[in-house]
Write a protein that holds these residues in place. Structure first.
Motif, PDB file in Angstrom:
ATOM      1  N   MET A   1       0.808  -1.225  -0.188  1.00 20.15           N
ATOM      2  CA  MET A   1      -0.261   0.228  -0.394  1.00 20.15           C
ATOM      3  C   MET A   1       0.765   1.526   0.192  1.00 20.15           C
ATOM      4  O   MET A   1       0.332   2.141   0.590  1.00 20.15           O
ATOM      5  CB  MET A   1      -0.873  -0.056   0.929  1.00 20.15           C
ATOM      6  N   GLY A   2       1.922   1.410  -0.939  1.00 18.30           N
ATOM      7  CA  GLY A   2       3.216   2.387  -1.160  1.00 18.30           C
ATOM      8  C   GLY A   2       4.369   2.154   0.157  1.00 18.30           C
ATOM      9  O   GLY A   2       4.901   2.810  -0.180  1.00 18.30           O
ATOM     10  N   GLN A   3       4.439   1.332   1.066  1.00 15.49           N
ATOM     11  CA  GLN A   3       4.892   1.047   2.168  1.00 15.49           C
ATOM     12  C   GLN A   3       6.742   0.025   2.492  1.00 15.49           C
ATOM     13  O   GLN A   3       7.717   0.256   2.472  1.00 15.49           O
ATOM     14  CB  GLN A   3       4.340   0.742   3.119  1.00 15.49           C
ATOM     15  N   GLY A   4       6.307  -0.190   0.518  1.00 10.79           N
ATOM     16  CA  GLY A   4       7.551  -1.116   0.204  1.00 10.79           C
ATOM     17  C   GLY A   4       7.672  -1.847   0.515  1.00 10.79           C
ATOM     18  O   GLY A   4       8.872  -2.969   0.267  1.00 10.79           O
ATOM     19  N   THR A   5       6.436  -2.859   1.206  1.00 10.69           N
ATOM     20  CA  THR A   5       6.357  -4.670   1.671  1.00 10.69           C
ATOM     21  C   THR A   5       6.870  -5.127   0.661  1.00 10.69           C
ATOM     22  O   THR A   5       7.693  -6.102   0.676  1.00 10.69           O
ATOM     23  CB  THR A   5       5.020  -5.233   1.911  1.00 10.69           C
ATOM     24  N   TYR A   6       6.594  -4.374  -0.941  1.00 16.13           N
ATOM     25  CA  TYR A   6       6.290  -5.405  -1.682  1.00 16.13           C
ATOM     26  C   TYR A   6       7.915  -5.686  -2.433  1.00 16.13           C
ATOM     27  O   TYR A   6       8.615  -5.869  -3.582  1.00 16.13           O
ATOM     28  CB  TYR A   6       5.320  -4.997  -2.884  1.00 16.13           C
ATOM     29  N   THR A   7       8.808  -5.047  -2.045  1.00 10.76           N
ATOM     30  CA  THR A   7      10.413  -4.821  -2.424  1.00 10.76           C
ATOM     31  C   THR A   7      11.140  -5.507  -0.952  1.00 10.76           C
ATOM     32  O   THR A   7      12.085  -6.344  -1.297  1.00 10.76           O
ATOM     33  CB  THR A   7      11.087  -3.391  -2.791  1.00 10.76           C
ATOM     34  N   ALA A   8      10.803  -5.244   0.508  1.00 16.45           N
ATOM     35  CA  ALA A   8      11.350  -6.327   1.094  1.00 16.45           C
ATOM     36  C   ALA A   8      11.438  -7.153   1.887  1.00 16.45           C
ATOM     37  O   ALA A   8      12.525  -8.018   1.647  1.00 16.45           O
ATOM     38  CB  ALA A   8      10.573  -4.486   2.381  1.00 16.45           C
ATOM     39  N   ILE A   9      10.092  -7.659   1.250  1.00 15.74           N
ATOM     40  CA  ILE A   9       9.898  -8.978   1.313  1.00 15.74           C
ATOM     41  C   ILE A   9      10.577  -9.680   0.180  1.00 15.74           C
ATOM     42  O   ILE A   9      11.843 -10.748   1.040  1.00 15.74           O
ATOM     43  CB  ILE A   9       8.061  -9.833   1.640  1.00 15.74           C
ATOM     44  N   PRO A  10      10.655  -9.442  -1.112  1.00 16.16           N
ATOM     45  CA  PRO A  10      11.747 -10.441  -1.637  1.00 16.16           C
ATOM     46  C   PRO A  10      12.932 -10.096  -1.304  1.00 16.16           C
ATOM     47  O   PRO A  10      13.722 -10.664  -2.097  1.00 16.16           O
ATOM     48  CB  PRO A  10      11.034  -9.403  -3.283  1.00 16.16           C
ATOM     49  N   MET A  11      13.224  -8.664  -1.124  1.00 11.54           N
ATOM     50  CA  MET A  11      14.699  -8.681  -0.740  1.00 11.54           C
ATOM     51  C   MET A  11      15.097 -10.083   0.435  1.00 11.54           C
ATOM     52  O   MET A  11      16.465 -10.386   0.523  1.00 11.54           O
ATOM     53  CB  MET A  11      15.074  -7.396   0.121  1.00 11.54           C
ATOM     54  N   LEU A  12      14.405 -10.344   1.235  1.00  6.17           N
ATOM     55  CA  LEU A  12      14.642 -11.388   2.052  1.00  6.17           C
ATOM     56  C   LEU A  12      15.198 -12.586   1.830  1.00  6.17           C
ATOM     57  O   LEU A  12      15.395 -13.021   2.316  1.00  6.17           O
ATOM     58  CB  LEU A  12      14.046 -11.420   3.314  1.00  6.17           C
ATOM     59  N   ILE A  13      14.288 -13.023   0.312  1.00  8.96           N
ATOM     60  CA  ILE A  13      14.405 -14.228   0.082  1.00  8.96           C
ATOM     61  C   ILE A  13      14.812 -14.593  -1.192  1.00  8.96           C
ATOM     62  O   ILE A  13      15.970 -15.222  -0.976  1.00  8.96           O
ATOM     63  CB  ILE A  13      12.551 -14.215  -0.870  1.00  8.96           C
ATOM     64  N   ALA A  14      15.146 -13.372  -1.231  1.00 17.84           N
ATOM     65  CA  ALA A  14      16.661 -13.057  -2.070  1.00 17.84           C
ATOM     66  C   ALA A  14      17.782 -13.255  -2.220  1.00 17.84           C
ATOM     67  O   ALA A  14      18.528 -14.025  -2.666  1.00 17.84           O
ATOM     68  CB  ALA A  14      15.785 -11.855  -3.514  1.00 17.84           C
ATOM     69  N   GLU A  15      17.987 -12.752  -0.369  1.00 18.16           N
ATOM     70  CA  GLU A  15      19.276 -12.819  -0.145  1.00 18.16           C
ATOM     71  C   GLU A  15      19.670 -14.475   0.567  1.00 18.16           C
ATOM     72  O   GLU A  15      20.691 -14.173   0.000  1.00 18.16           O
ATOM     73  CB  GLU A  15      19.156 -11.828   1.283  1.00 18.16           C
ATOM     74  N   GLU A  16      18.451 -15.135   0.737  1.00 24.65           N
ATOM     75  CA  GLU A  16      19.028 -16.727   0.858  1.00 24.65           C
ATOM     76  C   GLU A  16      18.964 -17.150  -0.365  1.00 24.65           C
ATOM     77  O   GLU A  16      20.239 -18.462  -0.224  1.00 24.65           O
ATOM     78  CB  GLU A  16      18.344 -17.021   1.852  1.00 24.65           C
ATOM     79  N   LEU A  17      18.025 -17.068  -1.441  1.00 19.17           N
ATOM     80  CA  LEU A  17      18.206 -17.765  -2.771  1.00 19.17           C
ATOM     81  C   LEU A  17      19.197 -17.072  -3.387  1.00 19.17           C
ATOM     82  O   LEU A  17      19.560 -18.211  -4.554  1.00 19.17           O
ATOM     83  CB  LEU A  17      16.816 -17.565  -3.380  1.00 19.17           C
ATOM     84  N   GLN A  18      19.594 -16.010  -2.897  1.00 19.78           N
ATOM     85  CA  GLN A  18      21.130 -15.953  -4.327  1.00 19.78           C
ATOM     86  C   GLN A  18      20.476 -15.379  -5.568  1.00 19.78           C
ATOM     87  O   GLN A  18      21.330 -16.339  -6.423  1.00 19.78           O
ATOM     88  CB  GLN A  18      21.574 -16.898  -4.278  1.00 19.78           C
ATOM     89  N   ILE A  19      19.549 -14.940  -5.536  1.00 17.79           N
ATOM     90  CA  ILE A  19      19.205 -14.457  -7.216  1.00 17.79           C
ATOM     91  C   ILE A  19      19.331 -12.621  -7.568  1.00 17.79           C
ATOM     92  O   ILE A  19      18.607 -12.046  -5.902  1.00 17.79           O
ATOM     93  CB  ILE A  19      17.450 -14.758  -7.432  1.00 17.79           C
ATOM     94  N   PRO A  20      19.404 -12.026  -8.408  1.00 18.61           N
ATOM     95  CA  PRO A  20      18.829 -10.971  -8.259  1.00 18.61           C
ATOM     96  C   PRO A  20      17.458 -10.206  -8.151  1.00 18.61           C
ATOM     97  O   PRO A  20      16.728 -10.992  -8.716  1.00 18.61           O
ATOM     98  CB  PRO A  20      19.539 -10.101  -9.498  1.00 18.61           C
ATOM     99  N   LEU A  21      16.891  -8.936  -7.906  1.00 22.50           N
ATOM    100  CA  LEU A  21      15.638  -8.880  -7.702  1.00 22.50           C
ATOM    101  C   LEU A  21      15.323  -8.230  -8.704  1.00 22.50           C
ATOM    102  O   LEU A  21      14.145  -8.918  -8.853  1.00 22.50           O
ATOM    103  CB  LEU A  21      15.713  -7.289  -7.131  1.00 22.50           C
TER     104      LEU A  21
END
Length: 733
Positions: free
Chosen positions: A81-101
């Motif tokens: 809703m504008g707060q950036g959740t759809y970037t921050a949560i993927p960052m958590l997964i992508a960090e461990e999955l070793q993929i670029p956003l």
């Protein structure tokens, strides 16, 4: 049910198995048949606040889908809703999955609390209370790490090597010795056959490559090019547009309607009558609004026809004086105040506030005899689905709910009243209908931030430092209605947050709360919820104590924070960056506040200018924030900036008042928001550490209001104990 992407991309129907809760074995089998790798992760159990009945537990799920083309699709357990959740949560997964956003695709979660429940909010499928990162910090990283290990296992099995000889990087598995590489897409089907590891080792903070770095928002491109889909954008085939008028008094009823003129408006299809509202259904919004204005409506104003704001304030003041349930008690306050060298008393109030989201309330519905479909923007999708089912009388599984991007939530879209209303209208319409609230209806039929009245008393020793603190307040409990089990023994954690467990060391401390619900007026969560009231009172009263002791407000607070080094650090940082103590022009002043709420420490310094006519202009705001491990620094800054603007609007203009049982404000001319030309310079300074993340969506709103009010006092010498600022109270001779 298909997943709803946040852009206009079509779904192919292959994801239906996700929403039905099938077993992991069946789920993986179905996914393998499609050629990809779909993994359902059982997330760890969380316990909500303990109760006498024992701690409840629950097991939500997150999903990662890796296609044969290497694409990684993540289903978001929280909404954007504008707060950036759809970037921050993927960052958590992508960090461990070793993929670029850049490799990530996103989908909205369907209604399913068992899979997408928020572990910080009792397992409800809710986005709120600044909990997204706090709740999903470990689970989402674990999800990414689990997928990575399975992919490595698949590659090692194909190469006939030990998995320890392989590692993942940039969406590929690499065999170090032979330099062989395989992209995730090529391993997807084989990875689905690898046993899901029960335990995984997560990265250490010092090894993070994505978390803690500025990342471009994944939802921005579609918002810039106009392809982003909000609830108000959906247009199922054949949809009609409806707008409505509801009883202007709370509890009022519809008495009669003369719709003869309205029916003559071109494009009008139908007039829908409800017990307390009337709606016009038309081909487009223009026709619907024109016809609505042409209706001649007679209302029965009901039991609250004479209610005023003054009536409510009077009852709350009496309640605050009477005391209530004890929220926290340390030492003996009565004895300490009696022996104190100085006693300070003050009364405070905070008004009703509206949400005024950028996207007005709306909901599109299509009610059939055998089912119902709804399209909306919701912070609580499962509740919305249940509301539609209850209203239609249909089984829950017969209601399909599609969520979309939210054009602002602030707690308003945690509620489902607008869903119920839209479904009531849709039940009388043949085909889909989009119900849109005008801004006037939105403001006058909101669910408001509660009104509170507070009584404060403190005892100071000979040096002016507090030895006793008493706080008694009365107002509505939103949680008692929203989540009844959370209200126990007269208390709930939202209403008391920011009033108890202060970072300040005060030897004798007593807080009481009395629940009093205003007659007929619906109250709800508002950005920063309980702390939006409590932090204002606590931090403004703390300033009053510093003034009574003739001490600098920053130094006064610092002396009470020796046992809270993180709180002390943010206060010192904000004061330093703001140039605290440096001279300002006449009519200007600086104010400070400090808080620990939503798991984050924050301090604001506001610099204001007050004209001779009493007009207040906030020129500069300096914020220091310690939210634990920062995920996306850019989002943190944006969140604080947004919250500051929202909070300044409340401090300077925000007030919903009632007269004759009706809300007097109607639109942004009478319920003001800060304009671009009035926006201050906002500086955000982030404390770097590796503590568990705290919440960020709301703290900036609760922290800024007392900072502004304290700055007004510094500039004028006049103490304002109830926002918003009224220029007539500050006019200089």
């Amino acid at each position: 049910m298909n997943f709803d992407r946040f852009g206009p991309t079509a779904t192919d129907g292959t994801e239906d198995v996700h929403a039905n809760g099938v077993s992991r074995r069946e789920f993986l089998k179905a996914s393998v048949a499609g050629g990809g790798f779909v993994l359902s992760f059982g997330l760890p159990t969380f316990a909500p606040r303990a109760t006498a009945g024992g701690a409840a537990s629950f097991e939500p799920n997150a999903f990662i889908r890796i296609g044969t083309d290497g694409s990684v699709t993540m289903t978001m357990p929280q909404v954007e809703m504008g707060q950036g959740t759809y970037t921050a949560i993927p960052m958590l997964i992508a960090e461990e999955l070793q993929i670029p956003l850049s490799q990530v695709r996103l989908e909205h979660a369907p209604p399913n609390p068992k899979r997408y429940g928020n572990p910080a909010l009792g397992g409800e499928q809710i986005t709120g209370n600044s909990s997204s990162i706090r709740a999903f910090w470990d689970p989402m990283r674990r999800a990414g790490a689990t997928a990575r290990i399975m992919l490595i296992g698949a590659a090692a099995k194909r190469w006939k090597v030990d998995p320890s000889e392989c590692h993942a990087e940039q969406g590929e598995v690499v065999h170090q010795a032979s330099k062989r590489r395989l992209k995730y897409g090529a391993l997807a089907a084989e990875a689905a056959q690898i046993p899901v590891p029960q335990k995984v080792e997560l990265k250490r903070p010092e090894d993070f490559k994505l978390i803690g770095t500025p990342a471009k928002r994944l939802d921005t491109p579609l918002k810039v090019n106009g392809k982003a889909v909000y609830g108000i954008d959906v247009r199922p085939p054949g949809v009609k547009i409806a707008t409505l008028a509801q009883s202007p008094t709370f509890g009022g009823r519809l008495k009669s309607v003369d719709d003869s003129a309205a029916r003559k408006v071109k494009g009008v299809r139908q007039i829908v009558r409800l017990d307390d509202a009337v709606a016009v259904v038309a081909d487009h919004m223009g026709a619907a609004k024109k016809a609505l204005a042409a209706l001649v409506i007679e209302w029965d104003n009901g039991p609250h026809a004479t209610l005023t704001t003054e009536d409510i304030a009077r009852e709350l003041e009496n309640g605050a004086r009477a005391g209530g349930a004890v929220a926290q008690n340390i030492g003996d306050v009565d004895k300490a105040i009696a022996a104190a060298a100085t006693k300070v008393d003050a009364k405070y109030q905070v008004p009703f506030l509206a949400h005024t989201t950028m996207e007005p309330m709306n909901c599109t519905v299509h009610v059939r005899k055998d089912g119902c479909e709804i399209w909306l923007s919701s912070q609580a999708l499962a509740r919305a689905q249940a509301a539609a089912a209850k209203t239609t009388g249909l089984p829950l599984e017969k209601v399909i709910a599609h969520n979309h991007l939210l054009g602002g939530g602030f707690g308003r879209r945690l509620e489902v009243d607008y869903v119920t209303r839209a479904v009531q209208i849709g039940m009388q319409v043949d085909g889909p209908v989009k119900v849109i609230w005008t801004r006037e209806e939105d403001v006058q039929h909101d669910m408001y931030r509660p009104y509170f009245a507070d009584q404060m008393s403190a005892g100071l020793d000979e040096s002016g430092m507090p030895v006793a603190w008493r706080h008694s307040y009365a107002g509505s409990s939103v949680l008692a209605r929203f989540l009844p089990p959370a209200f126990k023994d007269g208390l709930d954690p939202d209403t008391t947050e920011g009033a108890i467990n202060l970072a300040y060391a005060i030897p004798n401390f007593h807080v009481e709360y009395r629940r009093i619900e205003p007659p007929g007026i619906p109250t709800a969560f508002w950005r920063s919820v309980g702390p939006s009231h409590n932090v204002f009172v606590v931090e403004t009263f703390m300033d009053e104590l510093a003034a009574a002791a003739k001490k600098d407000p920053v130094q006064y607070r610092l002396a009470l924070l020796d046992k809270s080094p993180r709180a002390k650090a943010v206060l010192q940082l904000a004061a330093e960056k703001a140039g605290w103590g440096q001279p300002l022009p006449m009519g200007s002043g600086r104010g400070v506040s400090m808080q620990f709420v939503f798991g984050s420490y924050m301090s604001h310094v506001a610099e204001v200018e007050v004209s001779k006519d009493g007009e207040v202009r906030v020129r500069r705001v300096v914020c220091a924030v310690d939210c634990g491990m920062p995920v996306n620094p850019d989002t943190i800054k944006a969140q604080v900036q947004s919250a500051v603007i929202y909070g300044i609007s409340a401090a300077l203009f925000g007030e919903i008042t009632l007269k004759g049982g009706r809300v007097e404000q109607t639109n942004f001319d009478t319920y003001r928001a800060l304009r671009i030309s009035e926006a201050p310079v906002i500086e955000v300074h982030i404390v770097q550490n590796t503590e568990h993340p705290g919440g960020l969506g709301e703290p900036g709103t609760s922290c800024i209001v007392p900072a502004v009010m304290n700055a007004v006092f510094a500039a004028t010498g006049k103490r304002l104990r109830k926002p918003p600022v009224k220029p007539e109270d500050l006019v200089r001779a």
